[in-house]
Design a protein around this motif. Structure first.
Motif, PDB file in Angstrom:
ATOM      1  N   ALA A   8       6.990  -2.888 -11.853  1.00  0.00           N
ATOM      2  CA  ALA A   8       7.816  -2.186 -12.828  1.00  0.00           C
ATOM      3  C   ALA A   8       7.219  -0.831 -13.193  1.00  0.00           C
ATOM      4  CB  ALA A   8       7.992  -3.048 -14.079  1.00  0.00           C
ATOM      5  N   ALA A   9       5.915  -0.768 -13.285  1.00  0.00           N
ATOM      6  CA  ALA A   9       5.266   0.510 -13.609  1.00  0.00           C
ATOM      7  C   ALA A   9       5.508   1.536 -12.512  1.00  0.00           C
ATOM      8  CB  ALA A   9       3.769   0.296 -13.837  1.00  0.00           C
ATOM      9  N   ARG A  10       5.425   1.098 -11.255  1.00  0.00           N
ATOM     10  CA  ARG A  10       5.684   2.025 -10.151  1.00  0.00           C
ATOM     11  C   ARG A  10       7.157   2.437 -10.121  1.00  0.00           C
ATOM     12  NH1 ARG A  10       2.721  -1.919  -7.472  1.00  0.00           N
ATOM     13  NH2 ARG A  10       4.440  -2.426  -6.059  1.00  0.00           N
ATOM     14  N   ALA A  11       8.045   1.492 -10.429  1.00  0.00           N
ATOM     15  CA  ALA A  11       9.467   1.826 -10.482  1.00  0.00           C
ATOM     16  C   ALA A  11       9.758   2.810 -11.614  1.00  0.00           C
ATOM     17  CB  ALA A  11      10.292   0.544 -10.656  1.00  0.00           C
ATOM     18  N   ARG A  12       9.099   2.611 -12.746  1.00  0.00           N
ATOM     19  CA  ARG A  12       9.273   3.530 -13.883  1.00  0.00           C
ATOM     20  C   ARG A  12       8.841   4.945 -13.498  1.00  0.00           C
ATOM     21  NH1 ARG A  12      11.778   3.363 -18.989  1.00  0.00           N
ATOM     22  NH2 ARG A  12      10.811   4.943 -20.298  1.00  0.00           N
ATOM     23  N   GLU A  13       7.739   5.028 -12.809  1.00  0.00           N
ATOM     24  CA  GLU A  13       7.261   6.339 -12.358  1.00  0.00           C
ATOM     25  C   GLU A  13       8.245   6.948 -11.362  1.00  0.00           C
ATOM     26  OE1 GLU A  13       4.801   9.613 -12.335  1.00  0.00           O
ATOM     27  OE2 GLU A  13       4.688   7.841 -13.628  1.00  0.00           O
ATOM     28  N   ALA A  14       8.792   6.123 -10.474  1.00  0.00           N
ATOM     29  CA  ALA A  14       9.756   6.620  -9.494  1.00  0.00           C
ATOM     30  C   ALA A  14      11.033   7.118 -10.161  1.00  0.00           C
ATOM     31  CB  ALA A  14      10.087   5.518  -8.489  1.00  0.00           C
ATOM     32  N   SER A  15      11.370   6.567 -11.315  1.00  0.00           N
ATOM     33  CA  SER A  15      12.596   6.994 -12.001  1.00  0.00           C
ATOM     34  C   SER A  15      12.556   8.474 -12.357  1.00  0.00           C
ATOM     35  CB  SER A  15      12.831   6.151 -13.258  1.00  0.00           C
ATOM     36  OG  SER A  15      11.919   6.482 -14.294  1.00  0.00           O
ATOM     37  N   HIS A  16      11.362   8.998 -12.623  1.00  0.00           N
ATOM     38  CA  HIS A  16      11.252  10.422 -12.957  1.00  0.00           C
ATOM     39  C   HIS A  16      11.612  11.289 -11.751  1.00  0.00           C
ATOM     40  CE1 HIS A  16       9.547   8.967 -16.616  1.00  0.00           C
ATOM     41  NE2 HIS A  16       8.390   8.622 -16.084  1.00  0.00           N
ATOM     42  N   ALA A  17      11.188  10.839 -10.559  1.00  0.00           N
ATOM     43  CA  ALA A  17      11.512  11.593  -9.348  1.00  0.00           C
ATOM     44  C   ALA A  17      13.009  11.573  -9.073  1.00  0.00           C
ATOM     45  CB  ALA A  17      10.748  11.019  -8.154  1.00  0.00           C
ATOM     46  N   ILE A  18      13.662  10.458  -9.318  1.00  0.00           N
ATOM     47  CA  ILE A  18      15.108  10.368  -9.092  1.00  0.00           C
ATOM     48  C   ILE A  18      15.855  11.228 -10.107  1.00  0.00           C
ATOM     49  CG2 ILE A  18      17.082   8.809  -9.007  1.00  0.00           C
ATOM     50  CD1 ILE A  18      15.091   8.507  -6.690  1.00  0.00           C
ATOM     51  N   LEU A 170      10.852  10.206  -0.981  1.00  0.00           N
ATOM     52  CA  LEU A 170      10.905   9.620  -2.312  1.00  0.00           C
ATOM     53  C   LEU A 170      10.245   8.246  -2.296  1.00  0.00           C
ATOM     54  CD1 LEU A 170      14.584  10.594  -3.158  1.00  0.00           C
ATOM     55  CD2 LEU A 170      12.535  11.445  -4.338  1.00  0.00           C
ATOM     56  N   PRO A 171       9.679   7.825  -3.413  1.00  0.00           N
ATOM     57  CA  PRO A 171       8.965   6.542  -3.425  1.00  0.00           C
ATOM     58  C   PRO A 171       9.897   5.356  -3.229  1.00  0.00           C
ATOM     59  CG  PRO A 171       9.124   7.459  -5.647  1.00  0.00           C
ATOM     60  CD  PRO A 171       9.605   8.528  -4.704  1.00  0.00           C
ATOM     61  N   ALA A 172       9.441   4.389  -2.446  1.00  0.00           N
ATOM     62  CA  ALA A 172      10.243   3.187  -2.199  1.00  0.00           C
ATOM     63  C   ALA A 172      10.525   2.432  -3.489  1.00  0.00           C
ATOM     64  CB  ALA A 172       9.512   2.280  -1.215  1.00  0.00           C
ATOM     65  N   GLU A 173       9.645   2.573  -4.481  1.00  0.00           N
ATOM     66  CA  GLU A 173       9.810   1.827  -5.732  1.00  0.00           C
ATOM     67  C   GLU A 173      10.990   2.313  -6.568  1.00  0.00           C
ATOM     68  OE1 GLU A 173       5.751   1.250  -4.241  1.00  0.00           O
ATOM     69  OE2 GLU A 173       6.970   3.035  -4.628  1.00  0.00           O
ATOM     70  N   ALA A 174      11.653   3.381  -6.140  1.00  0.00           N
ATOM     71  CA  ALA A 174      12.901   3.758  -6.817  1.00  0.00           C
ATOM     72  C   ALA A 174      13.936   2.646  -6.660  1.00  0.00           C
ATOM     73  CB  ALA A 174      13.446   5.069  -6.263  1.00  0.00           C
ATOM     74  N   VAL A 175      13.810   1.874  -5.579  1.00  0.00           N
ATOM     75  CA  VAL A 175      14.583   0.643  -5.391  1.00  0.00           C
ATOM     76  C   VAL A 175      13.556  -0.465  -5.205  1.00  0.00           C
ATOM     77  CG1 VAL A 175      16.301  -0.580  -4.011  1.00  0.00           C
ATOM     78  CG2 VAL A 175      16.511   1.891  -4.345  1.00  0.00           C
ATOM     79  N   ALA A 176      13.095  -1.025  -6.317  1.00  0.00           N
ATOM     80  CA  ALA A 176      12.013  -2.003  -6.284  1.00  0.00           C
ATOM     81  C   ALA A 176      12.599  -3.404  -6.225  1.00  0.00           C
ATOM     82  CB  ALA A 176      11.134  -1.844  -7.524  1.00  0.00           C
ATOM     83  N   LEU A 177      12.267  -4.132  -5.180  1.00  0.00           N
ATOM     84  CA  LEU A 177      12.773  -5.492  -5.014  1.00  0.00           C
ATOM     85  C   LEU A 177      11.666  -6.496  -5.330  1.00  0.00           C
ATOM     86  CD1 LEU A 177      15.094  -7.382  -4.016  1.00  0.00           C
ATOM     87  CD2 LEU A 177      13.985  -7.305  -1.773  1.00  0.00           C
ATOM     88  N   VAL A 178      11.977  -7.434  -6.228  1.00  0.00           N
ATOM     89  CA  VAL A 178      11.053  -8.525  -6.535  1.00  0.00           C
ATOM     90  C   VAL A 178      11.213  -9.579  -5.441  1.00  0.00           C
ATOM     91  CG1 VAL A 178      10.366 -10.264  -8.231  1.00  0.00           C
ATOM     92  CG2 VAL A 178      11.284  -8.055  -9.006  1.00  0.00           C
ATOM     93  N   GLU A 179      10.315  -9.569  -4.475  1.00  0.00           N
ATOM     94  CA  GLU A 179      10.439 -10.493  -3.339  1.00  0.00           C
ATOM     95  C   GLU A 179      10.006 -11.900  -3.708  1.00  0.00           C
ATOM     96  OE1 GLU A 179       8.833  -9.085   0.313  1.00  0.00           O
ATOM     97  OE2 GLU A 179       9.665  -7.064   0.086  1.00  0.00           O
ATOM     98  N   ASP A 180       9.103 -12.025  -4.663  1.00  0.00           N
ATOM     99  CA  ASP A 180       8.682 -13.343  -5.133  1.00  0.00           C
ATOM    100  C   ASP A 180       9.661 -13.767  -6.231  1.00  0.00           C
ATOM    101  OD1 ASP A 180       7.518 -15.569  -6.280  1.00  0.00           O
ATOM    102  OD2 ASP A 180       5.486 -14.760  -6.250  1.00  0.00           O
TER     103      ASP A 180
END
Length: 426
Positions: A8-18, A170-180
């Motif tokens: 979630a932290a990486r996705a939050r950071e990616a949100s700024h780039a988007i 762009l960072p992959a975490e902009a679309v972060a999938l919870v695989e577990d």
């Protein structure tokens, strides 16, 4: 740091780039995603075939299995939906209100992205692509937690979306999938008030109640779709039959499918037997009140709970009512605030129904199946909200933004009488 918090932290950071992307570049990113899904269909379909096989072995049937299944036609639909979202006007930066005050200060309301949106959903692997496209187009990042039954399908789709993100650096975490897909990860995700701006659950009532009852982050939800059709005394017979057939039989397993039909007593004797026979020939099981069964003996007796049921199956509860007021009272008592329809040629009856019903969509002489983001002109939807917050009904791009105030001045102060000299003296 835990697996979920780190993701979630990486996705939050990616949100700024988007959010920082120009609208044309965000649209281009979506078109690249559509191409990647199209190119990766063989891998997606192979993964989905495995998910389907495991689901069937586990005893999954009916609506859940239908929602899980992907084929070439549904992949085509995903690709088309992403491209259609790319073509929609960008909501970010849209000025929704602007006025200039007497003091020369310009006051605006402007749309900005929400930030990081968490999607929690069952089956429906198409949600992986639809949610990603809608969230990214509105300048957000998305954290996706699909159900275990669709795990491999979701991973295959996410890989396609990540390839497009990589193409745009762009960072992959902009679309972060919870695989577990362990349930404890959902519980942790719902507590991340410092990272997640909004959670949107999509699935059965049990899932949505679980999310709503355990979340500390804001939640947009609808528990179920108990959709009604009221056939008024002044209804056109052919129109009423078309609405009933389309609402119940076109795709019974979706949330905007018809579940209950109310019929005015003045039209019931002439219209109802043929209409129910038509529905039965189409595969519908009819569960009726005593007055309904007197006109259509093939109907099963309806229990009280049938009028609160979201069947997600070709089953229809039917009740004969004495007036439009009785129909409205029934809807108000049993509605899930999703979709209600009136069939009538009486404009006053239509206006009375519309004004009395507060559901997210009210249809006049139109099928309940039109309560859908694509059908209402939003492009693909991320869900249908029956929560009366910032969004109500189908949620498209605008519902994935919020409005903030922007004030432009040239030195205006609220207390001009308080000059610097006076302030110093005070």
């Amino acid at each position: 740091m835990s697996y979920i918090r780190s993701l979630a932290a990486r996705a939050r950071e990616a949100s700024h780039a988007i959010a920082a992307l120009e609208p044309e570049r965000r649209a281009g990113l979506l078109r690249a995603m559509a191409r990647a899904v199209d190119a990766g269909r063989a891998q997606i379909l192979s993964a989905n075939a495995g998910d389907m096989q495991r689901a069937e072995a586990a005893g999954t049937t009916g609506a859940m299995l239908d929602r899980l299944m992907l084929d070439d036609s549904r992949i085509d639909g995903i690709v088309q939906a992403i491209n259609e979202i790319a073509d929609l006007p960008d909501p970010v930066g849209q000025v929704t209100r602007s006025e200039t005050h007497d003091n020369g200060m310009k006051v605006e309301k402007v749309r900005i992205p929400l930030g990081l949106i968490a999607m929690i959903y069952e089956a429906r692997p198409n949600v992986t692509a639809d949610a990603a496209a809608l969230c990214l187009r509105a300048g957000n990042a998305v954290l996706l937690r699909g159900g275990s039954e669709a795990r491999e399908s979701n991973i295959a789709l996410a890989r396609c979306l990540h390839a497009a993100l990589a193409e745009f650096d762009l960072p992959a975490e902009a679309v972060a999938l919870v695989e577990d897909t362990a349930r404890e990860h959902v519980l942790e995700l719902l507590q991340l008030t410092d990272l997640v701006d909004l959670a949107i659950p999509r699935g059965g009532e049990r899932l949505i109640r679980f999310v709503a009852e355990n979340a500390r982050v804001p939640v947009i939800k609808h528990y179920k779709g108990v959709c009604h059709l009221y056939v008024d005394a002044a209804a056109d017979h052919d129109t009423a039959t078309r609405l009933a057939v389309d609402g119940k039989l076109s795709r019974p397993g979706v949330c905007n499918a018809l579940e209950t039909m109310l019929v005015h007593a003045d039209i019931a004797r002439e219209w109802l037997p043929n209409a129910l026979a038509t529905l039965a020939r189409g595969g519908a099981e009819i569960r009726g009140c005593e007055r309904t069964r007197a006109l259509f003996p093939e109907a099963k007796a309806a229990a009280d709970e049938d009028f609160d049921a979201e069947y997600l199956a070709p089953v229809l509860a039917v009740r004969v009512v004495d007036s439009i007021d009785d129909a409205i009272a029934h809807v108000q008592r049993h509605s899930s605030d999703h979709t209600e329809t009136i069939c009538t040629t009486d404009q006053r009856a239509a206006d009375r129904f519309v004004s009395a019903i507060r559901s997210s969509a009210v249809m006049v002489n139109a099928s309940s199946r039109f309560n859908d983001g694509g059908q209402l002109g939003l492009g693909a939807e991320i869900g249908i909200s029956t929560t009366r917050l910032h969004a109500y009904g189908p949620m498209g791009l605008e519902s994935l933004t919020i409005e903030r105030w922007v004030v432009r001045g040239d030195g205006q102060v609220r207390h001009p009488q308080l000059q610097p000299e006076q302030a110093k003296a005070a």
